[in-house]
Scaffold this motif. Structure first.
Motif, PDB file in Angstrom:
ATOM      1  N   VAL A  75      54.570  47.504  81.106  1.00  0.00           N
ATOM      2  CA  VAL A  75      53.541  46.483  80.907  1.00  0.00           C
ATOM      3  C   VAL A  75      53.179  46.394  79.425  1.00  0.00           C
ATOM      4  O   VAL A  75      53.105  45.297  78.857  1.00  0.00           O
ATOM      5  N   ARG A  76      52.963  47.527  78.789  1.00  0.00           N
ATOM      6  CA  ARG A  76      52.610  47.550  77.367  1.00  0.00           C
ATOM      7  C   ARG A  76      53.694  46.846  76.539  1.00  0.00           C
ATOM      8  O   ARG A  76      53.393  46.016  75.681  1.00  0.00           O
ATOM      9  N   GLY A  85      51.077  37.769  80.983  1.00  0.00           N
ATOM     10  CA  GLY A  85      50.405  38.623  81.953  1.00  0.00           C
ATOM     11  C   GLY A  85      51.411  39.383  82.780  1.00  0.00           C
ATOM     12  O   GLY A  85      52.607  39.391  82.479  1.00  0.00           O
ATOM     13  N   VAL A  86      50.919  40.011  83.822  1.00  0.00           N
ATOM     14  CA  VAL A  86      51.765  40.832  84.687  1.00  0.00           C
ATOM     15  C   VAL A  86      51.408  40.556  86.136  1.00  0.00           C
ATOM     16  O   VAL A  86      50.253  40.273  86.458  1.00  0.00           O
ATOM     17  N   THR A  87      52.400  40.605  86.992  1.00  0.00           N
ATOM     18  CA  THR A  87      52.161  40.555  88.431  1.00  0.00           C
ATOM     19  C   THR A  87      52.528  41.923  88.972  1.00  0.00           C
ATOM     20  O   THR A  87      53.670  42.351  88.861  1.00  0.00           O
ATOM     21  N   GLN A 104      43.577  50.237  84.163  1.00  0.00           N
ATOM     22  CA  GLN A 104      44.509  50.578  83.091  1.00  0.00           C
ATOM     23  C   GLN A 104      45.427  49.394  82.781  1.00  0.00           C
ATOM     24  O   GLN A 104      45.704  49.100  81.618  1.00  0.00           O
ATOM     25  N   ILE A 105      45.901  48.737  83.824  1.00  0.00           N
ATOM     26  CA  ILE A 105      46.757  47.559  83.634  1.00  0.00           C
ATOM     27  C   ILE A 105      45.969  46.470  82.916  1.00  0.00           C
ATOM     28  O   ILE A 105      46.450  45.871  81.950  1.00  0.00           O
ATOM     29  N   ALA A 106      44.754  46.209  83.382  1.00  0.00           N
ATOM     30  CA  ALA A 106      43.915  45.173  82.773  1.00  0.00           C
ATOM     31  C   ALA A 106      43.658  45.469  81.300  1.00  0.00           C
ATOM     32  O   ALA A 106      43.658  44.548  80.467  1.00  0.00           O
ATOM     33  N   ASN A 107      43.466  46.717  80.975  1.00  0.00           N
ATOM     34  CA  ASN A 107      43.261  47.084  79.581  1.00  0.00           C
ATOM     35  C   ASN A 107      44.470  46.699  78.727  1.00  0.00           C
ATOM     36  O   ASN A 107      44.320  46.185  77.620  1.00  0.00           O
ATOM     37  N   LEU A 108      45.658  46.921  79.246  1.00  0.00           N
ATOM     38  CA  LEU A 108      46.865  46.558  78.500  1.00  0.00           C
ATOM     39  C   LEU A 108      47.019  45.046  78.391  1.00  0.00           C
ATOM     40  O   LEU A 108      47.442  44.527  77.355  1.00  0.00           O
ATOM     41  N   PHE A 110      44.570  42.647  78.669  1.00  0.00           N
ATOM     42  CA  PHE A 110      43.503  41.921  77.998  1.00  0.00           C
ATOM     43  C   PHE A 110      43.070  42.510  76.660  1.00  0.00           C
ATOM     44  O   PHE A 110      42.503  41.802  75.839  1.00  0.00           O
ATOM     45  N   ALA A 111      43.315  43.799  76.446  1.00  0.00           N
ATOM     46  CA  ALA A 111      42.824  44.399  75.198  1.00  0.00           C
ATOM     47  C   ALA A 111      43.813  45.365  74.582  1.00  0.00           C
ATOM     48  O   ALA A 111      43.497  46.020  73.604  1.00  0.00           O
ATOM     49  N   GLY A 112      45.002  45.442  75.134  1.00  0.00           N
ATOM     50  CA  GLY A 112      45.951  46.475  74.728  1.00  0.00           C
ATOM     51  C   GLY A 112      46.780  46.142  73.518  1.00  0.00           C
ATOM     52  O   GLY A 112      46.265  45.800  72.454  1.00  0.00           O
ATOM     53  N   ALA A 113      48.066  46.213  73.677  1.00  0.00           N
ATOM     54  CA  ALA A 113      49.023  46.116  72.598  1.00  0.00           C
ATOM     55  C   ALA A 113      48.912  44.786  71.844  1.00  0.00           C
ATOM     56  O   ALA A 113      48.689  43.746  72.443  1.00  0.00           O
ATOM     57  N   PRO A 114      49.046  44.861  70.534  1.00  0.00           N
ATOM     58  CA  PRO A 114      49.067  43.605  69.766  1.00  0.00           C
ATOM     59  C   PRO A 114      50.284  42.788  70.158  1.00  0.00           C
ATOM     60  O   PRO A 114      51.328  43.340  70.475  1.00  0.00           O
ATOM     61  N   ARG A 115      50.120  41.494  70.163  1.00  0.00           N
ATOM     62  CA  ARG A 115      51.209  40.594  70.581  1.00  0.00           C
ATOM     63  C   ARG A 115      51.844  39.929  69.385  1.00  0.00           C
ATOM     64  O   ARG A 115      51.191  39.630  68.398  1.00  0.00           O
ATOM     65  N   VAL A 116      53.116  39.661  69.514  1.00  0.00           N
ATOM     66  CA  VAL A 116      53.819  38.908  68.481  1.00  0.00           C
ATOM     67  C   VAL A 116      53.648  37.426  68.773  1.00  0.00           C
ATOM     68  O   VAL A 116      53.286  37.042  69.884  1.00  0.00           O
ATOM     69  N   ALA A 117      53.912  36.607  67.787  1.00  0.00           N
ATOM     70  CA  ALA A 117      53.815  35.158  67.981  1.00  0.00           C
ATOM     71  C   ALA A 117      54.880  34.705  68.970  1.00  0.00           C
ATOM     72  O   ALA A 117      56.025  35.162  68.913  1.00  0.00           O
ATOM     73  N   THR A 118      54.485  33.842  69.888  1.00  0.00           N
ATOM     74  CA  THR A 118      55.426  33.363  70.908  1.00  0.00           C
ATOM     75  C   THR A 118      55.499  31.855  70.884  1.00  0.00           C
ATOM     76  O   THR A 118      54.670  31.174  70.301  1.00  0.00           O
ATOM     77  N   GLY A 119      56.487  31.357  71.590  1.00  0.00           N
ATOM     78  CA  GLY A 119      56.648  29.902  71.689  1.00  0.00           C
ATOM     79  C   GLY A 119      55.877  29.312  72.834  1.00  0.00           C
ATOM     80  O   GLY A 119      55.660  28.118  72.902  1.00  0.00           O
TER      81      GLY A 119
END
Length: 120
Positions: A75-76, A85-87, A104-108, A110-119
């Protein structure tokens, strides 16, 4: 036409990142506003899938992970690649403490790992 959101599940028979990208992109072109697919195995390969899809890509929970930490790692990494998101099914519901694991999943997500720019 009815104003209902469409979520597509795109699971190509060939598990390559290229086949997955093709499947998620086709689902979006057919009108899906969200596309769910499997994790392709690495941040780099999933980044290609996410960037190539014009709508948000949700990473599927998949088969039972070898451990809760392994699932959280997937997930991270998916979120770091820009997943929308994740199912989570069996990995959440079969956990000994589903409420704690959901947090724990929600933390990842909504507030977890920084995201890269996406299309998407």
């Amino acid at each position: 036409a009815l104003g209902l959101p469409v979520i597509a599940m795109a699971y190509p028979n060939a598990g390559s990142p290229g086949a997955t990208l093709h499947a998620v992109h086709a689902a979006a072109e057919l009108g899906a506003v969200l596309v769910q697919t499997h994790y392709t195995g690495s941040v780099e390969s999933f980044l290609e899938v996410v960037r190539g899809c014009p709508v948000p890509v949700l990473v599927a929970g998949g088969p039972m992970a070898s451990s809760p930490d392994a699932f959280l790692g997937m997930v991270r990494d998916a979120m770091a690649a820009g997943a929308g998101g994740v199912t989570a099914g069996r990995n959440l519901f079969q956990n000994p403490d589903p409420a704690r694991f959901a947090a724990q999943i929600a933390n990842l997500v909504f507030a977890g790992a920084p995201r890269v720019a996406t299309g998407g």
